[in-house]
Design a protein around this motif. Structure first.
Motif, PDB file in Angstrom:
ATOM      1  N   THR A   1       0.827  -1.209   0.000  1.00 61.83           N
ATOM      2  CA  THR A   1       0.000   0.000   0.000  1.00 61.83           C
ATOM      3  C   THR A   1       0.856   1.251   0.000  1.00 61.83           C
ATOM      4  N   PHE A   2       2.075   1.137   0.532  1.00 63.65           N
ATOM      5  CA  PHE A   2       2.903   2.310   0.768  1.00 63.65           C
ATOM      6  C   PHE A   2       4.032   2.465  -0.248  1.00 63.65           C
ATOM      7  N   THR A   3       3.838   1.897  -1.433  1.00 63.34           N
ATOM      8  CA  THR A   3       4.758   2.107  -2.550  1.00 63.34           C
ATOM      9  C   THR A   3       3.932   2.383  -3.806  1.00 63.34           C
ATOM     10  N   PHE A   4       4.559   2.963  -4.810  1.00 68.56           N
ATOM     11  CA  PHE A   4       3.888   3.264  -6.070  1.00 68.56           C
ATOM     12  C   PHE A   4       4.488   2.396  -7.160  1.00 68.56           C
ATOM     13  N   ASP A   5       3.654   1.559  -7.774  1.00 67.93           N
ATOM     14  CA  ASP A   5       4.093   0.662  -8.839  1.00 67.93           C
ATOM     15  C   ASP A   5       3.672   1.255 -10.177  1.00 67.93           C
ATOM     16  N   ALA A   6       4.627   1.870 -10.872  1.00 72.04           N
ATOM     17  CA  ALA A   6       4.325   2.545 -12.133  1.00 72.04           C
ATOM     18  C   ALA A   6       3.752   1.611 -13.188  1.00 72.04           C
ATOM     19  N   LYS A   7       4.039   0.311 -13.076  1.00 71.84           N
ATOM     20  CA  LYS A   7       3.543  -0.662 -14.055  1.00 71.84           C
ATOM     21  C   LYS A   7       2.016  -0.753 -14.031  1.00 71.84           C
ATOM     22  N   LYS A   8       1.419  -0.360 -12.928  1.00 68.82           N
ATOM     23  CA  LYS A   8      -0.041  -0.423 -12.798  1.00 68.82           C
ATOM     24  C   LYS A   8      -0.721   0.818 -13.362  1.00 68.82           C
ATOM     25  N   TYR A   9       0.090   1.769 -13.874  1.00 67.17           N
ATOM     26  CA  TYR A   9      -0.449   3.020 -14.411  1.00 67.17           C
ATOM     27  C   TYR A   9       0.112   3.241 -15.813  1.00 67.17           C
ATOM     28  N   PRO A  10      -0.461   2.597 -16.822  1.00 59.58           N
ATOM     29  CA  PRO A  10       0.055   2.701 -18.192  1.00 59.58           C
ATOM     30  C   PRO A  10       0.169   4.152 -18.665  1.00 59.58           C
ATOM     31  N   GLY A  11       1.345   4.486 -19.193  1.00 55.39           N
ATOM     32  CA  GLY A  11       1.557   5.822 -19.737  1.00 55.39           C
ATOM     33  C   GLY A  11       1.839   6.901 -18.700  1.00 55.39           C
ATOM     34  N   VAL A  12       2.005   6.509 -17.440  1.00 54.74           N
ATOM     35  CA  VAL A  12       2.239   7.500 -16.389  1.00 54.74           C
ATOM     36  C   VAL A  12       3.538   8.260 -16.644  1.00 54.74           C
ATOM     37  N   GLU A  13       3.484   9.565 -16.441  1.00 52.55           N
ATOM     38  CA  GLU A  13       4.693  10.384 -16.567  1.00 52.55           C
ATOM     39  C   GLU A  13       5.365  10.439 -15.189  1.00 52.55           C
ATOM     40  N   VAL A  14       6.635  10.078 -15.141  1.00 48.58           N
ATOM     41  CA  VAL A  14       7.381  10.017 -13.892  1.00 48.58           C
ATOM     42  C   VAL A  14       8.316  11.204 -13.796  1.00 48.58           C
ATOM     43  N   VAL A  15       8.148  11.992 -12.723  1.00 49.93           N
ATOM     44  CA  VAL A  15       9.033  13.122 -12.456  1.00 49.93           C
ATOM     45  C   VAL A  15       9.839  12.771 -11.213  1.00 49.93           C
ATOM     46  N   ASP A  16      11.083  12.336 -11.428  1.00 50.29           N
ATOM     47  CA  ASP A  16      11.926  11.859 -10.333  1.00 50.29           C
ATOM     48  C   ASP A  16      12.837  12.998  -9.860  1.00 50.29           C
ATOM     49  N   LEU A  17      12.569  13.488  -8.655  1.00 44.92           N
ATOM     50  CA  LEU A  17      13.339  14.606  -8.096  1.00 44.92           C
ATOM     51  C   LEU A  17      14.350  14.173  -7.051  1.00 44.92           C
ATOM     52  N   ARG A  18      14.625  12.884  -6.983  1.00 45.30           N
ATOM     53  CA  ARG A  18      15.589  12.389  -5.980  1.00 45.30           C
ATOM     54  C   ARG A  18      17.019  12.743  -6.403  1.00 45.30           C
TER      55      ARG A  18
END
Length: 222
Positions: free
Chosen positions: A205-222
């Motif tokens: 529940t406390f992680t985000f799995d991008a594979k479950k969101y087709p076409g999601v745009e990822v903005v990685d600020l780490r």
């Protein structure tokens, strides 16, 4: 009122960023209020997890804005997920993800372990004991329930809010409502509609799995 502002109100419900100023010369805390707050904190910390449904109401100064949204908070230790009207904020206490459904975008950040911002778990525990003066402001009865109302004022007068009213259900010794008053006249009310302790919440529940969101745009600020 933008949705991200409403979620930000919940995550940083009392906006405790930075170091608290000293209480010297600013008054004393009410021992009755402290006893109530300590009991709420102790009880919450005895739970392994919790799911809280809530309503967040926003009222602008001079009635300029009126908004009401429902949401849910999932908590397990320091981990949390907040779901509110098409947006999620997720944290496993190392990484945080903010997902906006309407644009299918997720922003990733590292969790700043030194930050003073209030997280959902802290909201139900001892967030009050370093950055506020507090006093018991009487009891009220609403729909058959008795609430103990505690007024909190920030020791740091530079904050954009000047008062928080915390209402505690006297019977269950749990937070029922939090109302924040900003200097510009805006008022934010976070009202608990249901509280489920020791809920069956998995770590996924406390992680985000991008594979479950087709076409999601990822903005990685780490």
């Amino acid at each position: 009122m933008k949705k991200i502002v409403l979620i930000g109100m919940l995550i940083g419900a009392v906006a405790l960023n930075g170091m608290a100023q000293t209480r010297a010369g600013q008054g004393q805390n009410d021992p009755k209020a402290k006893s109530i707050l300590d009991n709420v904190s102790k009880k919450f910390q005895s739970f392994k997890s919790a799911v809280v449904n809530f309503v967040l109401k926003v009222q602008g100064g001079n009635n300029s804005v009126n908004d009401s949204q429902k949401g849910t908070v999932y908590m397990k230790g320091a981990k949390y997920k907040v779901s509110l009207n098409g947006q999620d904020i997720i944290s496993d206490n190392k990484t945080s993800w903010t997902y906006a459904k309407d644009v299918n975008e997720v922003t990733i950040n590292n969790v700043d372990q030194n930050a003073g911002a209030i997280t959902p778990a802290k909201l139900f525990t001892n967030f009050y004991d370093k950055d506020f003066l507090y006093r018991l402001d009487g009891e009220t009865t609403e729909k058959g329930k008795t609430y103990q109302n505690i007024e909190l004022t920030p020791t740091d007068k530079s904050k954009n809010f000047f008062k928080v009213i915390l209402s505690v259900d006297k019977k269950s010794q749990s937070v029922a409502r939090i109302k924040m008053f900003e200097k510009n006249g805006n008022q934010y009310t976070y009202e608990v509609t249901s509280f489920t302790p020791n809920a069956a919440v998995t770590d996924a529940t406390f992680t985000f799995d991008a594979k479950k969101y087709p076409g999601v745009e990822v903005v990685d600020l780490r």
